[in-house]
Design a protein around this motif. Sequence first.
Motif, PDB file in Angstrom:
ATOM      1  N   ARG A 292       0.845  -1.395   0.038  1.00  0.00           N
ATOM      2  CA  ARG A 292       0.051  -0.009   0.044  1.00  0.00           C
ATOM      3  C   ARG A 292       0.889   1.401   0.034  1.00  0.00           C
ATOM      4  O   ARG A 292       1.737   1.448   0.805  1.00  0.00           O
ATOM      5  N   ILE A 293       0.567   2.166  -0.872  1.00  0.00           N
ATOM      6  CA  ILE A 293       1.261   3.362  -1.008  1.00  0.00           C
ATOM      7  C   ILE A 293       0.247   4.576  -1.118  1.00  0.00           C
ATOM      8  O   ILE A 293      -0.895   4.601  -1.526  1.00  0.00           O
ATOM      9  N   VAL A 309      -2.815   0.622  -4.412  1.00  0.00           N
ATOM     10  CA  VAL A 309      -2.296  -0.870  -4.140  1.00  0.00           C
ATOM     11  C   VAL A 309      -1.319  -1.466  -5.273  1.00  0.00           C
ATOM     12  O   VAL A 309      -2.055  -1.525  -6.044  1.00  0.00           O
ATOM     13  N   LEU A 310      -0.339  -1.904  -4.913  1.00  0.00           N
ATOM     14  CA  LEU A 310       0.664  -2.479  -5.986  1.00  0.00           C
ATOM     15  C   LEU A 310       0.876  -3.783  -5.793  1.00  0.00           C
ATOM     16  O   LEU A 310       1.215  -4.213  -4.435  1.00  0.00           O
ATOM     17  N   ASP A 319       5.978   2.487 -11.438  1.00  0.00           N
ATOM     18  CA  ASP A 319       4.796   1.381 -11.340  1.00  0.00           C
ATOM     19  C   ASP A 319       3.668   2.231 -10.702  1.00  0.00           C
ATOM     20  O   ASP A 319       2.634   2.169 -11.324  1.00  0.00           O
ATOM     21  N   PHE A 320       4.073   2.848  -9.629  1.00  0.00           N
ATOM     22  CA  PHE A 320       2.842   3.816  -9.080  1.00  0.00           C
ATOM     23  C   PHE A 320       2.244   4.965  -9.925  1.00  0.00           C
ATOM     24  O   PHE A 320       1.079   4.888 -10.274  1.00  0.00           O
ATOM     25  N   GLU A 358       3.159   0.855   3.160  1.00  0.00           N
ATOM     26  CA  GLU A 358       2.699   2.149   3.743  1.00  0.00           C
ATOM     27  C   GLU A 358       3.648   3.341   3.573  1.00  0.00           C
ATOM     28  O   GLU A 358       3.737   4.285   4.479  1.00  0.00           O
ATOM     29  N   ASP A 359       4.586   3.588   2.759  1.00  0.00           N
ATOM     30  CA  ASP A 359       5.277   4.487   2.335  1.00  0.00           C
ATOM     31  C   ASP A 359       4.264   5.554   1.788  1.00  0.00           C
ATOM     32  O   ASP A 359       3.178   5.389   1.387  1.00  0.00           O
ATOM     33  N   VAL A 360       4.543   7.123   1.931  1.00  0.00           N
ATOM     34  CA  VAL A 360       3.994   8.180   1.553  1.00  0.00           C
ATOM     35  C   VAL A 360       4.502   8.684   0.493  1.00  0.00           C
ATOM     36  O   VAL A 360       5.991   8.883   0.604  1.00  0.00           O
ATOM     37  N   ILE A 361       3.799   9.179  -0.697  1.00  0.00           N
ATOM     38  CA  ILE A 361       4.758   9.711  -1.837  1.00  0.00           C
ATOM     39  C   ILE A 361       4.101  10.837  -2.047  1.00  0.00           C
ATOM     40  O   ILE A 361       2.675  11.084  -2.247  1.00  0.00           O
ATOM     41  N   GLN A 362       4.825  11.981  -2.741  1.00  0.00           N
ATOM     42  CA  GLN A 362       4.409  13.045  -3.148  1.00  0.00           C
ATOM     43  C   GLN A 362       4.953  13.300  -4.494  1.00  0.00           C
ATOM     44  O   GLN A 362       6.439  13.559  -4.521  1.00  0.00           O
TER      45      GLN A 362
END
Length: 366
Positions: A292-293, A309-310, A319-320, A358-362
């Motif tokens: 989960r990202i 979800v990947l 991929d995200f 559970e990483d967070v991305i911007q």
Amino acid sequence: MSILVKISEIESEMARTQRNKATAHHLGLLKARLAKLRRELITPKGGGGGAAGDGFDVAKTGDARIGFVGFPSVGKSTLLSNLAGVYSEVAAYEFTTLTTVPGVIRYKGAKIQLLDLPGIIEGAKDGKGRGRQVIAVARTCNLILIVLDVLKPLGDKKLIERELEGFGIRLNKEPPNIGFKRKDKGGINFTATCAQTELDGDTVKSILAEYKIHNADITLRSDSTADDLIDVVEGNRVYLPCIYVLNKIDQISIEELDIIYKVPHCVPISAHHRWNFDDLLERMWDYLQLVRIYTKPKGQLPDYTSPVVLPDGHTAVEDFCLKIHKNLMKELKYALVWGASVKHNPQKVGKDHVMEDEDVIQLVKK
């Protein structure tokens, strides 16, 4: 002579043949012939037989797909309705068949599609009924749940496994560690990097000759069987994780339950009483290997309610981006990531950075 008769004759000959070093070569040939006939049975020559998914057009939705397989009256329908009833979002499902029953559950932020696949073991391997279509759906699943009656599990388990194996579905197995490359000339170049108990150069050459392959490089990197080599040559096998769900545990003793818990890949439940659903869901989550990202818009807090979800192994920033929109990569300048995959929070990363659960991305655009 029909394909079914030929298959029956080869299976009879294999059953009569004693298994030892002297017969390994002959058995390998028979297995190759059997695999070719099975392929013909599933995909007849000329591409006839109607549309592959005719009558089973269940659109793939969500982040993963789980197929329920089992004999009638083992509790698949009860399990599906109770799981979907307790853990699902309310939704309308579009499907064109009365035999494949879909449902959707939300678990740990992921949307998971559940499919009840009856009829998969009712002569499907022999091409009867709609075996091909049902198997085609099973092959698209990310996880198979084989639902068994706890009072007679072993016989049913073997029958279902044999049926799925016959259609090129390999349960809880890794692809064989065999290198196979066809060539235009040069003959068969056979290499084994470790000791082999079943395969030798002559057996490998005769199996390949059965497929009319006379020029290829073959490298055996582990102790391999004739079945492993045939799987690699066929090239159409799918390797799926599988959980054996032993239903109706309300009908057995505590002592028997303790024994069941020690069996690999097994989860005992009672679909009717909704017993042990938490354990089943947790095991399903582990076997699906989803990551989960969470997204973070600029200047705002991360959105922890609906992660992207990947599948594990495909969790790079690229991929995200592709999961969200295929054109997003063209606009990407770099990404800021918070979480277990980075040393600093936040860390500036490129498209090849691999993220963890559970990483967070911007995303920062050009």
